[in-house]
Design an enzyme around this catalytic site. Structure first.
Site, PDB file in Angstrom:
ATOM      1  CB  CYS A   2      -9.790  -0.915   4.369  1.00 24.40           C
ATOM      2  SG  CYS A   2      -9.411   0.685   5.056  1.00 24.40           S
ATOM      3  NE  ARG A  27      -7.181  -4.976  -1.007  1.00 25.37           N
ATOM      4  CZ  ARG A  27      -7.573  -3.851  -1.847  1.00 25.37           C
ATOM      5  NH1 ARG A  27      -7.911  -2.752  -1.174  1.00 25.37           N
ATOM      6  NH2 ARG A  27      -7.803  -4.290  -3.015  1.00 25.37           N
ATOM      7  CD1 TRP A  75      -3.075   0.598   7.696  1.00 26.12           C
ATOM      8  CD2 TRP A  75      -3.809   2.809   6.835  1.00 26.12           C
ATOM      9  NE1 TRP A  75      -2.001   1.402   7.642  1.00 26.12           N
ATOM     10  CE2 TRP A  75      -2.370   2.617   7.158  1.00 26.12           C
ATOM     11  CE3 TRP A  75      -4.667   3.752   6.545  1.00 26.12           C
ATOM     12  CZ2 TRP A  75      -1.524   3.864   6.869  1.00 26.12           C
ATOM     13  CZ3 TRP A  75      -3.583   5.135   6.238  1.00 26.12           C
ATOM     14  CH2 TRP A  75      -2.407   4.912   6.375  1.00 26.12           C
ATOM     15  CG  ASN A  99     -10.370   1.110   0.555  1.00 28.23           C
ATOM     16  OD1 ASN A  99      -9.587   1.975   1.418  1.00 28.23           O
ATOM     17  ND2 ASN A  99      -9.981   0.465  -0.263  1.00 28.23           N
ATOM     18  N   GLY A 100     -11.474   4.276   1.833  1.00 25.41           N
ATOM     19  CA  GLY A 100     -11.223   5.833   1.178  1.00 25.41           C
ATOM     20  C   GLY A 100     -11.400   6.653   2.243  1.00 25.41           C
ATOM     21  CD  GLU A 480      13.173  -0.779  -2.927  1.00 26.43           C
ATOM     22  OE1 GLU A 480      12.247  -2.023  -2.616  1.00 26.43           O
ATOM     23  OE2 GLU A 480      12.501   0.171  -2.745  1.00 26.43           O
ATOM     24  CE  LYS A 484      10.834  -3.659  -0.487  1.00 26.79           C
ATOM     25  NZ  LYS A 484      10.539  -2.381  -0.572  1.00 26.79           N
ATOM     26  CD  GLU A 487       8.420  -0.799   2.549  1.00 32.37           C
ATOM     27  OE1 GLU A 487       7.478  -0.170   1.969  1.00 32.37           O
ATOM     28  OE2 GLU A 487       9.279  -1.470   2.217  1.00 32.37           O
ATOM     29  CG  HIS A 503      29.084  17.024  -0.383  1.00 29.66           C
ATOM     30  ND1 HIS A 503      29.434  18.032  -0.472  1.00 29.66           N
ATOM     31  CD2 HIS A 503      29.512  16.320  -1.426  1.00 29.66           C
ATOM     32  CE1 HIS A 503      30.414  18.071  -1.638  1.00 29.66           C
ATOM     33  NE2 HIS A 503      30.385  16.830  -2.082  1.00 29.66           N
ATOM     34  CE  LYS A 603       2.032  -5.561  -2.333  1.00 32.98           C
ATOM     35  NZ  LYS A 603       3.417  -5.538  -2.436  1.00 32.98           N
TER      36      LYS A 603
END
Length: 608
Positions: A2, A27, A75, A99-100, A480, A484, A487, A503, A603
């Protein structure tokens, strides 16, 4: 996660707080709000769900006067993202942004319920305001009430308080989540990080773990976790405003992809000698010749950077490497063999899981080394040695330039380790440094694939599932690339080692599932081509990302080819990050998703 902004100013606070919150949009958030205290001491607030534009519209129609104020972008953790759960939370003249996560909020609620105090929201944060109000009602001053409240809280938090009847008072506290105090001329500011305060002041004091501060326009009095006065240094943080703007690009992500030749060049300038022929990176107190094992810990994209580094350290420095996802690391209580160096990778330097892993390792490993983008961050301060990756502010939630800067910094460390351990001769080390010096120019050439990637992305955007394949040091790039795409486009994507295809994952292959093959011409190329042929034999559509020589050898049947410049094998993972990033970007644009602030993501993940 946040964003928090607080102001004790000389002008109306709400418009400036909104601008500060906009600088923290990267963020991630799902609601926003502001509370102010006007000159008569009245506390009031405005909150809105969704983007900050909704809050701005509300403030136009229903202004919020006052020169003292706190603001927040939320958030959601506890409770749905609705107006009732949006911050600031206010209870009888106490407003709080947070925040937390307060881990014991249910226990505190039960205690408060016995006093006849009942919550109106689903959040843990409201409990903080309720508890502070209870202490005020018991006769404590605001500062005493906050101190008593902090002593009862378990979990991680950055907190900022505002009180009715106190137009010249804010109280800030941090435990596990970052918070910075800004100093002005008869004004004071608080922000989640320096970016929020960049246009307001360059004079910053970072609160340390357990600190809390009583702030007036005359200054800040800081106390440590034991309640003792603490003298925290004031720093000059020069934040070039142009570095946190889009610079003519449609999205921050595209701007940051395009910046990679420049920022990678900055890493090399910082850590190579002036002539580029030697490593100039100093690790005070760490002797790489004595290190017998590396333990690399990170989350998300930083974890994949560490996975590439594992290939490099083991191949070039002959140094065994364990690599862990930070959220799992300390819970399995790993042993530390003798002479193990622990390495922690985090763009923000505040990633909660990585910070907890660092604290677990302290005193157990022979040393702790951090690769961070923010030199004033918690991970940087608590590590034995912190190495800055020099990416500059990264605003888009999806990491791009921080990833390649992490890789470039790791590459320099690998050369240094190989020379220290005697596993690299002077000639091979010189060749590796030459390859690194070529990297910025090669990345500029890689950016020239943009049109071809864009054309490919239009077709990829129609798919429901995408596979990424890579072998050896390109396998982490497959992971990666898939991350991406997930996301920012919300497409399901998976990355696999090419040899693992038969496999199990080959069952997913059909003409509707594109397969992205990252395959430069290296010692494993022929094997990768064989795996690629297995895909095409099952009507799979292959997008080959490779250099011209390798693409010619791949033969017929490839659906699309993205041609990369020839490059030394050592730096190929850094270079091939560019088309993977561009593909995700253009697919997301084609699908119309929010590229810079994808849903559900933040973020800087400062909660576990």
């Amino acid at each position: 996660m946040c964003g928090i902004v607080g102001i004790l100013g000389n002008h109306e606070a709400a418009p400036t707080i909104v601008e500060g919150l906009k600088r923290l949009e990267y963020r991630g958030y799902d609601s926003a709000g502001i509370a102010t205290v006007n000159d008569a001491g009245k506390l009031d607030r405005r909150r809105a769900v969704g983007k900050l534009a909704n809050l701005s519209d509300l403030l136009v129609h229903d202004p919020l006067p006052g020169r003292a104020g706190i603001g927040h972008t939320r958030w959601a953790t506890h409770g749905a993202p609705n107006e009732a759960n949006a911050h600031p939370h206010a209870v009888d003249g106490v407003a709080v942004v947070h925040n937390g996560i307060i881990e014991n909020f249910r226990e505190l609620r039960r205690e408060l319920a016995k006093q006849g105090r009942t919550p109106e929201t689903d959040t843990d944060t409201e409990t903080v305001a309720m508890l502070t109000r209870a202490y005020l009602d018991a006769g404590k001053t605001p500062a005493e009430a906050v101190e008593a409240t902090l002593a009862r809280l378990e979990g991680a938090f950055a907190l900022l308080f505002l009180f009715e009847g106190e137009p010249d008072l804010m109280i800030a506290a941090r435990k596990g989540s970052p918070l910075a105090i800004g100093h002005g001329d008869g004004e004071m500011f608080v922000g989640s990080d320096a970016i929020a305060l960049a246009p307001l002041t360059s004079r910053i004091t970072y609160l340390e773990e357990g600190d809390w501060a009583v702030i007036t326009r005359a200054g800040a009095t800081i106390y440590d976790a034991a309640g003792n006065r603490a003298n925290r240094p004031e720093r000059r943080v020069q934040m070039d405003a142009t570095r946190i703007e889009k610079g003519g690009h449609r999205h921050y992500m595209m701007k940051e992809i395009a910046e990679q030749p420049t920022v990678v060049g900055q890493v090399l300038e910082a850590y190579l000698s002036d002539d580029g022929d030697a490593v100039a990176l100093e690790l005070e107190g760490i002797d790489l010749a004595k290190v017998e094992r590396l333990s690399i810990v990170a989350c998300g994209t930083a974890y994949y950077a560490g996975l590439v580094a594992k290939y490099w350290f083991e191949r070039y420095a002959r140094l065994p490497v364990d690599i862990d996802v930070a959220s799992e690391f300390r819970y399995r209580e790993p042993p530390f063999p003798a002479n193990t160096l622990s390495v922690f990778v985090s763009q923000s330097g505040e990633t909660a899981d990585t910070l907890a892993a660092l604290r677990y390792s302290a005193g157990k490993a022979m040393g702790t080394l951090a690769l961070v983008n923010v030199p004033e961050s918690s991970i940087a301060r608590e590590s034995d040695v912190a190495v800055q990756i020099h990416a500059g502010p990264e605003i888009s939630v999806a990491s791009t330039k921080a990833f390649t800067c992490q890789l470039t910094t790791f590459a320099v460390l690998v050369v240094k380790a190989g020379l220290a351990r005697g596993t690299l001769d002077a000639q091979t080390a010189a060749q590796m440094l030459t390859a690194l010096r070529r990297l910025p120019g090669l990345m500029s050439h890689a950016l020239a694939t943009n049109d071809a990637v864009h054309a490919t992305a239009i077709d990829i955007a129609e798919a429901h599932d995408v596979l990424f394949l890579g072998r050896g040091q390109m396998f982490p790039l497959a992971l990666e690339g898939a991350l991406k795409l997930k996301e920012i486009s919300y497409l399901h994507a998976e990355g696999y080692p090419s040899g693992e295809l038969k496999h199990g994952p080959i069952a997913l292959v059909d003409k509707a599932t594109p397969t992205i093959v990252l395959a430069p011409h290296d010692g494993l190329f022929d094997k990768t081509v064989s795996n690629m042929q297995e895909v095409m034999a099952r009507d799979g559509r292959v997008v080959l990302v490779s250099d011209a020589h390798a693409a010619a050898q791949a033969g017929d049947g490839v659906w699309k080819t993205i041609t990369m410049p020839d490059a030394p094998e050592f730096i190929q993972p850094i270079l091939y990050a560019v088309p993977a990033q561009l593909l995700a970007y253009h697919v997301a644009v084609a699908k119309g998703t929010d590229v810079d602030q994808p849903r559900n993501l933040a973020k800087s993940v400062t909660v576990e």
